[in-house]
Scaffold this motif. Structure first.
Motif: not given
Ligand SMILES: [Zn+2]
Length: 279
Positions: A76-82, A112-113, A138-141, A149-151
């Motif tokens: 998830p930490k790199e997942a904004e690079n589609t 969370i985006n 799960l995000s840390h914040y 959102r996950m549900l």
């Protein structure tokens, strides 16, 4: 006491850690793929890393008496690079097919985006198609917002939740995670951030241990590969039953990963004399 560490990043740990883990009773572990400290720019860097945790790390762990398995994914930490997500997922099959790969993971949310949601749902779909277990981060914040959102994502994909290990819960999310999903629910113990063994003990007192796993999730940050050993000590001091402690640090992880036909942990590997592998 025999312990399974269900979520640890041994790639960033030393041989001293392996020795201490073995001495403390840890006999098997699962290493989910994760961020390496800087965002990767090339799909090939992911593939080389997957191969390292599936092959070299397994050999290294075995020298110290620990049976090591891995999970691979686009984290998830790199997942904004589609575009990179698409490129990596186009080539991930060979690694998911690997004999040491017992799950897809870790996947989930960091900021969370929508971009992270795209990567998360695509990989849930892959897991569903392949009928593989999944390690979820799960995000840390803003954990309650992330869980919410996950549900929705889990519903949208329609995946079998018994195959999901929803990690990094705290007091804020564990009740909902247990009551509104069928997931195996994870608690993570860190020396400073995340949970302490005392907080884990209190959560188990309230919720029981039937569907909870504890991990140390150790990596290159301030973390502890012996976190589970400290949980065991604290739980004994707090007079939890032996069977409860066993579920938390062994039986539940064994049952969860046992949903992969590749999970056959060998708990009696004899450590080698270091002189035999100094090459
Ligand atoms: Zn992790």
């Amino acid at each position: 006491m025999t312990i399974i560490e269900p979520h640890i990043h041994m790639y960033s740990r030393t041989t001293d850690d392996y020795e201490a883990m073995y001495a403390a009773g840890i006999r098997a572990c699962v290493e989910p793929s994760f961020w390496l400290g800087a965002n990767r720019r090339y799909a090939g860097t992911f593939f080389d890393y997957f191969k390292l945790i599936l092959e070299f790390e397994t050999v290294r762990a075995r020298r110290f008496g620990i049976d090591h398995y891995a999970a691979v994914s686009f984290n998830p930490k790199e997942a904004e690079n589609t575009p990179l997500v698409d490129e990596v997922l186009a080539g991930i099959d060979a690694y998911l097919d690997h004999e040491r790969c017992v799950a897809i993971g870790e996947i989930g949310y960091n900021n969370i985006n929508d971009a992270e949601q795209y990567a998360f749902r695509r990989q849930l779909e892959i897991a569903k198609d392949r009928d593989m277990p999944v390690v979820i981060h799960l995000s840390h914040y803003e954990k309650p917002k992330c869980l919410e959102r996950m549900l929705r994502d889990l519903d949208a994909v329609g995946i079998d939740q018994r195959k999901l290990y929803l990690d990094h819960n705290t007091e804020e999310t564990i009740g909902r995670a247990l009551h509104e999903t069928d997931c195996m629910c994870g608690l993570t113990v860190y020396p400073i951030s995340k949970l302490t063994p005392e907080r884990v003990s209190a959560i188990i007192r309230e919720h029981g241990a039937d569907r909870i796993i504890v991990s140390g999730s150790a990596d290159w940050g301030v973390s502890d590969p012996l976190a589970l050993v400290k949980v065991v000590e604290t739980m004994r001091r707090d007079e939890h039953e032996a069977a409860t402690i066993d579920k938390l640090v062994f039986a539940n992880a064994n049952r969860f990963y046992g949903q992969s036909p590749r999970w056959k942990p060998q708990l009696n590997i004899a450590p080698l004399d270091p002189h035999e592998f100094q090459r």
